[in-house]
Structures are given as structure tokens and as C-alpha cells.
Enzyme design. Structure first.
Site, PDB file in Angstrom:
ATOM      1  N   GLY A  16       0.782  -1.215   0.000  1.00 21.87           N
ATOM      2  CA  GLY A  16       0.000   0.000   0.000  1.00 21.87           C
ATOM      3  C   GLY A  16       0.817   1.270   0.000  1.00 21.87           C
ATOM      4  O   GLY A  16       0.308   2.330  -0.365  1.00 21.87           O
ATOM      5  N   THR A  17       2.073   1.210   0.405  1.00 20.21           N
ATOM      6  CA  THR A  17       2.872   2.433   0.475  1.00 20.21           C
ATOM      7  C   THR A  17       3.911   2.552  -0.638  1.00 20.21           C
ATOM      8  O   THR A  17       4.622   3.546  -0.699  1.00 20.21           O
ATOM      9  CB  THR A  17       3.608   2.524   1.829  1.00 20.21           C
ATOM     10  OG1 THR A  17       4.438   1.381   1.992  1.00 20.21           O
ATOM     11  CG2 THR A  17       2.611   2.579   2.968  1.00 20.21           C
ATOM     12  N   VAL A  20       9.112  -2.414  -3.936  1.00 22.67           N
ATOM     13  CA  VAL A  20      10.532  -2.712  -3.756  1.00 22.67           C
ATOM     14  C   VAL A  20      11.070  -3.322  -5.037  1.00 22.67           C
ATOM     15  O   VAL A  20      10.473  -4.259  -5.585  1.00 22.67           O
ATOM     16  CB  VAL A  20      10.753  -3.683  -2.578  1.00 22.67           C
ATOM     17  CG1 VAL A  20      12.228  -4.024  -2.421  1.00 22.67           C
ATOM     18  CG2 VAL A  20      10.213  -3.091  -1.286  1.00 22.67           C
ATOM     19  N   LYS A  35      13.564   0.636  -2.230  1.00 22.15           N
ATOM     20  CA  LYS A  35      12.203   0.787  -1.731  1.00 22.15           C
ATOM     21  C   LYS A  35      11.697   2.177  -2.094  1.00 22.15           C
ATOM     22  O   LYS A  35      12.190   3.184  -1.596  1.00 22.15           O
ATOM     23  CB  LYS A  35      12.217   0.583  -0.213  1.00 22.15           C
ATOM     24  CG  LYS A  35      10.896   0.745   0.494  1.00 22.15           C
ATOM     25  CD  LYS A  35      11.087   0.417   1.974  1.00 22.15           C
ATOM     26  CE  LYS A  35       9.821   0.616   2.785  1.00 22.15           C
ATOM     27  NZ  LYS A  35      10.011   0.253   4.204  1.00 22.15           N
ATOM     28  N   ASP A 129       6.813  -3.802  15.046  1.00 23.54           N
ATOM     29  CA  ASP A 129       6.139  -4.707  14.110  1.00 23.54           C
ATOM     30  C   ASP A 129       6.948  -5.996  13.934  1.00 23.54           C
ATOM     31  O   ASP A 129       7.177  -6.455  12.819  1.00 23.54           O
ATOM     32  CB  ASP A 129       5.907  -4.021  12.770  1.00 23.54           C
ATOM     33  CG  ASP A 129       4.753  -4.647  11.978  1.00 23.54           C
ATOM     34  OD1 ASP A 129       3.921  -5.352  12.592  1.00 23.54           O
ATOM     35  OD2 ASP A 129       4.676  -4.432  10.753  1.00 23.54           O
TER      36      ASP A 129
END
Length: 411
Positions: A16-17, A20, A35, A129
Site C-alpha cells: 500500500g505504500t 521494492v 524501496k 512490528d
């Protein structure tokens, strides 16, 4: 858009962001992972600041058990983090294939990831995370911790971001970021390696929040000698857990040696290396210096008599919210903000950007500080969750509700 000085080969993953890319550094043919922040998110100054903050965090870490930063580039057309390329398999893949890994392998994979986490904790950085998608297992049975995209400084009142099945009880109550929350997540992953399943498996976020706060994990499938280690890491009260990854690692070493003998780690890493074989024998050729490709060496776990032809096939990469995976360390990191396009106007005021240090082989890159351009807002979480009044957490979990000081509130 490609980063100057690098030639991109193929996509390793997307989320979603952003995405890579596998690339090679033009100066010496070193394989890297690039990235890129998505075009849509680059329009949000807050997201760009957060992306830049991620690069700062990675730049501080210097451990063979984390993914190191090689370069950072930001201009009006792109924002990209260039990482070393880790050759390995996400732990999630191994768990999906194998289920439980066995106690010695579970201890070995946890040790490597904790070594990376300990480096972060020594710098006052909380990962936030820790999960199997962010632990990479290499062909020699080693492990690395990757993706610091939602990391925060210890003690910061950071917004609620993470993957619900791995979030510590206090995180649901909007507690400040702290190392003990990372220890809890590491213990969840350890439990998953031991048993093949997570300790808490609620079918929605509210159920998971309740279980993390109040439920006692079932220990019947956990090897008896390591039950105490699991319970220490999963303690509901943060004060009852090891205070940091380094402290948890010390307990792990003592328990492992006492329960399984001095060679527990060698046996555990051998087991992990063997589990990577079905994946690494299918990987495509790596980019070679000067263009083209070069065949990859067979994993060390394959005996000479087992050597077989490798004909490409599976790209072993995952991008969970554009996770940085697959890394090969080469030389010192550099950071750069590309200068804005030249204009006939008088020379502009300093923007805080810095030119790219030399990355020629054999040179030592001097430290370069990140200085935000004047007026840059602080890194922040995006407001408003996702469209429709729902909240999307890292890991692809979307629930109706909102994120605020009370955590995730279903509506």
C-alpha cells in the site's frame, strides 16, 4: 523512476505504500533492494517525513542481524531507500510450509532476530512490528530482522500502528513505545515457531485485543523446557517481562544451553538452513556486474551429490507495506537529497539537502546528517485511517472503526 546510480532489474514486491525493486549499483554491480514510496503518498508531506524517518532509523543500526542502509534519495520526483539485499526466506514462508520448526530451530531463529532487535533497543529504537514476515532466514540458518517502517523512539507517544496478532497488551491502551512491547511480539513469534500457530487467534481485532489483555496461552504443544521463557515474554504486565531484547536474549541462551546442551544452536541453524532449500533452489539468477545475470550458488545445505540445475522460477520476496527484504551488505551507507532543478532565478536559500557522498569501491563514506528542509512537518501517522470510516493496520487487517487514544474501536 530509477534512483541515479542504480539500474533496476525487476520488482520484488509491492504494498500500500509503494514497491521494492531488485537493482544493481552501477559503480560495482552490487545487488541491492530499492524501496520507493508511492506517487500518491509522496503528495502527503507527513508520509514523506515518516519515510525519511525510517531511513534515519535504519542508518543508526550497525548489525549483521538487521538490513543496512546504503543510500537515501529524495527529490520532487521520487523518495527511495536503497538497502543491502538479504538473500533468504521470510520466516512466514517457512511456517506456512512446515508449521512448527522444533524447539532448537525456534530458539535459533529467535536468537538471530533478537540480536538485531537488541541493536535497535541500544539506540533507543522500538521496532513495533516484530512478526514472521519481518524475520528473514538465510541459507546458513541465520536470521535478520527487517522493516523498521513503523519504528518509534522509546518513550514516544506513538500512534497505534502494528499487526494485531503480535501487539502487546499495553499497546492496545496507547502506552508509549517501549522495548518490552517488542519482547512480547518476539515471544509471540517464538510460540508460533514452537507450535505452528499463534497463541491468540481471535477472528477480529476486538477479540484479539481481549485475548492479548486477558487470555492465558495454551502451553500443551510447547516443549516443557522452554515454557518459562514463553511465559516470561508473554507476561501481561510489561514489568514482568525482560526489559529489552538483550535481556530476553540472555535468558534464551541460558535456557537453551541448560535444556538442549552446548550444540543447540548448531543443530537449530542446520534445521533452519534445510528448511530454506525448497525456496532458495528455485530463485532466479542474480544480476551480474556489467549487465546480464549470473547463476546463484546452491544453498550450503545441499550436499554436492544433490546438486541440480537451477532454472529460475520463484522470486523469494515479500513486501508487507513495502517491507525491505533480501540484503547483501557491501560498504558504508550514504544519504542524499537530490537538489531541486536549476532555475534562472538567484541562488535559493539552503534547503537542508546534502549531496551524495562517494560510493566508489574502497572509499569510506563520511557520516552525513539528515536535515529536513525548512517547514517540513514532523513524521506522523496518516489521519483518518482508510476510506469508509475503517482503520487499516500493518499486515493487511482492515476493521470498521477509528484509531485514537483508546486504540482500535470497532463501530
Amino acid at each position: 523512476m530509477e534512483v541515479p546510480g542504480y539500474t533496476e532489474i525487476r520488482e520484488l514486491g509491492h504494498g500500500g505504500t509503494g514497491h521494492v525493486m531488485l537493482a544493481v549499483r552501477d559503480s560495482d554491480g552490487t545487488a541491492v533492494a530499492v524501496k520507493h514510496l508511492s506517487d500518491r503518498l509522496r503528495e502527503d508531506p507527513g508520509f514523506v517525513a515518516r519515510f525519511r524517518a525510517e531511513a534515519r532509523v535504519i542508518a543508526e543500526l550497525d548489525s549483521p542481524h538487521t538490513a543496512r542502509l546504503l543510500d537515501y534519495v529524495e527529490d520532487e520526483g521520487d523518495a527511495a531507500i536503497v538497502m543491502e539485499l538479504v538473500d533468504g526466506v521470510p520466516l512466514r514462508r517457512l511456517l506456512e510450509q512446515e508449521g512448527g520448526t522444533g524447539p532448537e530451530a525456534a530458539l535459533a531463529v529467535l536468537k538471530g532476530a533478537l540480536l538485531g532487535l537488541a541493536e535497535a533497543h541500544r539506540h533507543g529504537i522500538v521496532h513495533r512490528d516484530f512478526k514472521p514476515e519481518n524475520v528473514i532466514v538465510t541459507e546458513d540458518g541465520g536470521s535478520k530482522l527487517v522493516d523498521f517502517g513503523v519504528a518509534a523512539r522509546s518513550g514516544d507517544a506513538a500512534p497505534l500502528v502494528g499487526t494485531p496478532p503480535y501487539m502487546a497488551p499495553e499497546r492496545w491502551d496507547d502506552a508509549p513505545a517501549g522495548p518490552r512491547s517488542d519482547v512480547y511480539a518476539a515471544a509471540v513469534v517464538f510460540y508460533e515457531c514452537l507450535t505452528g500457530r499463534r497463541p491468540f487467534t481471535g477472528d477480529n481485532v476486538a477479540a484479539l485485543a481481549h485475548q492479548h489483555r486477558h487470555a492465558v496461552p495454551a502451553l500443551g504443544a510447547v516443549d516443557e523446557p522452554v515454557r518459562g521463557l514463553v511465559l516470561a515474554g508473554l507476561a501481561k504486565d510489561p514489568a514482568e517481562r525482560p526489559e529489552s531484547a538483550e535481556a530476553f536474549l540472555a535468558e534464551l541462551e541460558w535456557v537453551a544451553a541448560a535444556a538442549y546442551g552446548a550444540r543447540w544452536e548448531a543443530r537449530g541453524r542446520s534445521r533452519l538452513g534445510a528448511l530454506t532449500v525448497p525456496f532458495l533452489t528455485l530463485r532466479p539468477p542474480q544480476p551480474a556486474a556489467g549487465g546480464g545475470t549470473a547463476p546463484l550458488p546452491l544453498p550450503a545445505a545441499l550436499a554436492p551429490a544433490s546438486r541440480l540445475a537451477i532454472t529460475g522460477g520463484l522470486v523469494l520476496a515479500t513486501a508487507v507495506a513495502v517491507v525491505s527484504v533480501f540484503l547483501i551488505w557491501n560498504d558504508a551507507p550514504s544519504y542524499r537529497y537530490a537538489s531541486p532543478p536549476a532555475t534562472p532565478a538567484p541562488a535559493p536559500e539552503p534547503t537542508g539537502r546534502t549531496p551524495a557522498p562517494s560510493t566508489e569501491p574502497g572509499t569510506v563514506t563520511p557520516p552525513v546528517s539528515f536535515t529536513d528542509p525548512p517547514g517540513t512537518p514532523p513524521a506522523r501517522e496518516p489521519a483518518g485511517g482508510v476510506p469508509g470510516g475503517s482503520v487499516k493496520l500493518t499486515g493487511g487487517v482492515t476493521v470498521p472503526g477509528s484509531v485514537d487514544g483508546a486504540g482500535v474501536r470497532p463501530v
